[in-house]
Design a protein around this motif. Structure first.
Motif, PDB file in Angstrom:
ATOM      1  N   GLY A  22     -30.961 -22.316 -78.109  1.00  0.00           N
ATOM      2  CA  GLY A  22     -29.830 -21.886 -77.291  1.00  0.00           C
ATOM      3  C   GLY A  22     -28.812 -20.997 -77.981  1.00  0.00           C
ATOM      4  O   GLY A  22     -28.336 -20.039 -77.403  1.00  0.00           O
ATOM      5  N   THR A  23     -28.464 -21.291 -79.221  1.00  0.00           N
ATOM      6  CA  THR A  23     -27.419 -20.523 -79.907  1.00  0.00           C
ATOM      7  C   THR A  23     -27.985 -19.504 -80.890  1.00  0.00           C
ATOM      8  O   THR A  23     -27.227 -18.851 -81.600  1.00  0.00           O
ATOM      9  CB  THR A  23     -26.470 -21.467 -80.673  1.00  0.00           C
ATOM     10  OG1 THR A  23     -27.221 -22.182 -81.659  1.00  0.00           O
ATOM     11  CG2 THR A  23     -25.792 -22.443 -79.728  1.00  0.00           C
ATOM     12  N   MET A  24     -29.284 -19.355 -80.928  1.00  0.00           N
ATOM     13  CA  MET A  24     -29.909 -18.438 -81.885  1.00  0.00           C
ATOM     14  C   MET A  24     -29.870 -17.000 -81.397  1.00  0.00           C
ATOM     15  O   MET A  24     -29.858 -16.743 -80.196  1.00  0.00           O
ATOM     16  CB  MET A  24     -31.369 -18.837 -82.134  1.00  0.00           C
ATOM     17  CG  MET A  24     -31.541 -20.132 -82.853  1.00  0.00           C
ATOM     18  SD  MET A  24     -33.286 -20.433 -83.212  1.00  0.00           S
ATOM     19  CE  MET A  24     -33.116 -21.665 -84.478  1.00  0.00           C
ATOM     20  N   SER A  25     -29.901 -16.087 -82.360  1.00  0.00           N
ATOM     21  CA  SER A  25     -30.049 -14.674 -82.008  1.00  0.00           C
ATOM     22  C   SER A  25     -31.431 -14.487 -81.390  1.00  0.00           C
ATOM     23  O   SER A  25     -32.301 -15.350 -81.510  1.00  0.00           O
ATOM     24  CB  SER A  25     -29.917 -13.799 -83.257  1.00  0.00           C
ATOM     25  OG  SER A  25     -31.059 -13.959 -84.091  1.00  0.00           O
ATOM     26  N   LEU A  26     -31.627 -13.352 -80.757  1.00  0.00           N
ATOM     27  CA  LEU A  26     -32.917 -13.089 -80.119  1.00  0.00           C
ATOM     28  C   LEU A  26     -34.059 -13.130 -81.131  1.00  0.00           C
ATOM     29  O   LEU A  26     -35.081 -13.770 -80.899  1.00  0.00           O
ATOM     30  CB  LEU A  26     -32.890 -11.730 -79.401  1.00  0.00           C
ATOM     31  CG  LEU A  26     -34.193 -11.328 -78.716  1.00  0.00           C
ATOM     32  CD1 LEU A  26     -34.607 -12.352 -77.665  1.00  0.00           C
ATOM     33  CD2 LEU A  26     -34.056  -9.945 -78.097  1.00  0.00           C
ATOM     34  N   GLY A  27     -33.886 -12.463 -82.268  1.00  0.00           N
ATOM     35  CA  GLY A  27     -34.936 -12.451 -83.292  1.00  0.00           C
ATOM     36  C   GLY A  27     -35.253 -13.838 -83.830  1.00  0.00           C
ATOM     37  O   GLY A  27     -36.413 -14.191 -84.027  1.00  0.00           O
ATOM     38  N   GLU A  28     -34.217 -14.638 -84.041  1.00  0.00           N
ATOM     39  CA  GLU A  28     -34.425 -16.010 -84.517  1.00  0.00           C
ATOM     40  C   GLU A  28     -35.146 -16.839 -83.456  1.00  0.00           C
ATOM     41  O   GLU A  28     -36.075 -17.584 -83.768  1.00  0.00           O
ATOM     42  CB  GLU A  28     -33.075 -16.659 -84.842  1.00  0.00           C
ATOM     43  CG  GLU A  28     -32.393 -16.096 -86.057  1.00  0.00           C
ATOM     44  CD  GLU A  28     -30.986 -16.612 -86.243  1.00  0.00           C
ATOM     45  OE1 GLU A  28     -30.496 -16.546 -87.388  1.00  0.00           O
ATOM     46  OE2 GLU A  28     -30.356 -17.075 -85.264  1.00  0.00           O
ATOM     47  N   ALA A  29     -34.716 -16.712 -82.212  1.00  0.00           N
ATOM     48  CA  ALA A  29     -35.329 -17.474 -81.128  1.00  0.00           C
ATOM     49  C   ALA A  29     -36.807 -17.120 -80.970  1.00  0.00           C
ATOM     50  O   ALA A  29     -37.645 -18.006 -80.792  1.00  0.00           O
ATOM     51  CB  ALA A  29     -34.581 -17.225 -79.817  1.00  0.00           C
ATOM     52  N   LEU A  30     -37.121 -15.844 -81.057  1.00  0.00           N
ATOM     53  CA  LEU A  30     -38.520 -15.429 -80.934  1.00  0.00           C
ATOM     54  C   LEU A  30     -39.341 -15.925 -82.119  1.00  0.00           C
ATOM     55  O   LEU A  30     -40.483 -16.374 -81.951  1.00  0.00           O
ATOM     56  CB  LEU A  30     -38.610 -13.907 -80.811  1.00  0.00           C
ATOM     57  CG  LEU A  30     -37.938 -13.308 -79.565  1.00  0.00           C
ATOM     58  CD1 LEU A  30     -38.010 -11.789 -79.602  1.00  0.00           C
ATOM     59  CD2 LEU A  30     -38.541 -13.858 -78.287  1.00  0.00           C
ATOM     60  N   THR A  31     -38.767 -15.856 -83.309  1.00  0.00           N
ATOM     61  CA  THR A  31     -39.454 -16.362 -84.503  1.00  0.00           C
ATOM     62  C   THR A  31     -39.741 -17.846 -84.353  1.00  0.00           C
ATOM     63  O   THR A  31     -40.860 -18.309 -84.601  1.00  0.00           O
ATOM     64  CB  THR A  31     -38.603 -16.101 -85.763  1.00  0.00           C
ATOM     65  OG1 THR A  31     -38.433 -14.692 -85.919  1.00  0.00           O
ATOM     66  CG2 THR A  31     -39.255 -16.680 -87.005  1.00  0.00           C
ATOM     67  N   ALA A  32     -38.735 -18.613 -83.943  1.00  0.00           N
ATOM     68  CA  ALA A  32     -38.919 -20.058 -83.754  1.00  0.00           C
ATOM     69  C   ALA A  32     -39.984 -20.334 -82.700  1.00  0.00           C
ATOM     70  O   ALA A  32     -40.849 -21.196 -82.900  1.00  0.00           O
ATOM     71  CB  ALA A  32     -37.595 -20.695 -83.346  1.00  0.00           C
ATOM     72  N   ALA A  33     -39.942 -19.603 -81.600  1.00  0.00           N
ATOM     73  CA  ALA A  33     -40.924 -19.810 -80.532  1.00  0.00           C
ATOM     74  C   ALA A  33     -42.342 -19.555 -81.033  1.00  0.00           C
ATOM     75  O   ALA A  33     -43.264 -20.302 -80.702  1.00  0.00           O
ATOM     76  CB  ALA A  33     -40.605 -18.897 -79.354  1.00  0.00           C
ATOM     77  N   LEU A  34     -42.510 -18.522 -81.844  1.00  0.00           N
ATOM     78  CA  LEU A  34     -43.841 -18.206 -82.362  1.00  0.00           C
ATOM     79  C   LEU A  34     -44.314 -19.254 -83.369  1.00  0.00           C
ATOM     80  O   LEU A  34     -45.462 -19.695 -83.315  1.00  0.00           O
ATOM     81  CB  LEU A  34     -43.843 -16.808 -82.987  1.00  0.00           C
ATOM     82  CG  LEU A  34     -43.687 -15.657 -81.987  1.00  0.00           C
ATOM     83  CD1 LEU A  34     -43.338 -14.363 -82.712  1.00  0.00           C
ATOM     84  CD2 LEU A  34     -44.943 -15.501 -81.138  1.00  0.00           C
TER      85      LEU A  34
END
Length: 152
Positions: A22-34
């Motif tokens: 929720g509070t992550m930047s877009l790049g961080e969120a995508l990295t975590a999702a992957l």
């Protein structure tokens, strides 16, 4: 160079595993999702796998599999470190002992019973369910507390 990238990516995955994206930047969120194989998080941010890979860039994409492997190895080690068991009392139907375990050693627990003056449970299933919920809650808290230590 890989160690800095790997550490950063591992920290992102650990944070997401504990608190979501929720509070992550877009790049961080995508990295975590992957790393965590969360296609629902990719969809939430409006990205396909291919688009996410392009967004995080070739350096991070090249390290994804290794960081994923490291993350799940550490999760497995943590799961093996903490555990719990619920033991029924054969001679006393409706009574259970919860044993909280760290590295195979008992570190706490409790009694859950339908008998006695202070017994809060009206039936055997309620006593067992409460022991299970208590054990799971302890386990999640212990495992979550270890995540910040994993990257050190």
């Amino acid at each position: 160079m890989h160690s800095t990238i790997d550490t950063r990516m591992l920290n992102i995955a650990q944070e997401a595993a504990l608190h979501g994206i929720g509070t992550m930047s877009l790049g961080e969120a995508l990295t975590a999702a992957l790393i965590l194989n969360r296609c629902d998080w990719l969809r939430e941010r409006g990205y396909s796998i291919a688009e996410a890979l392009e967004r995080i860039g070739p350096e991070w994409t090249a390290r994804l599999r290794e960081v994923e492997r490291q993350f799940y190895d550490e999760v497995t080690q943590t799961r093996l470190r903490f555990n719990f068991e619920i033991l029924p009392h054969p001679a006393d139907t409706g009574s259970f002992t919860l044993r909280l375990l760290e590295n195979g050693q008992e570190v706490g627990g409790g009694q859950f019973s339908t008998h006695g003056k202070t017994a809060p449970f009206t039936d055997e299933q309620s006593a067992y369910d409460e022991a299970l919920a208590t054990g799971r809650s302890w386990l999640v808290a212990k495992q979550s507390a270890v995540f910040p230590e994993l990257s050190r």
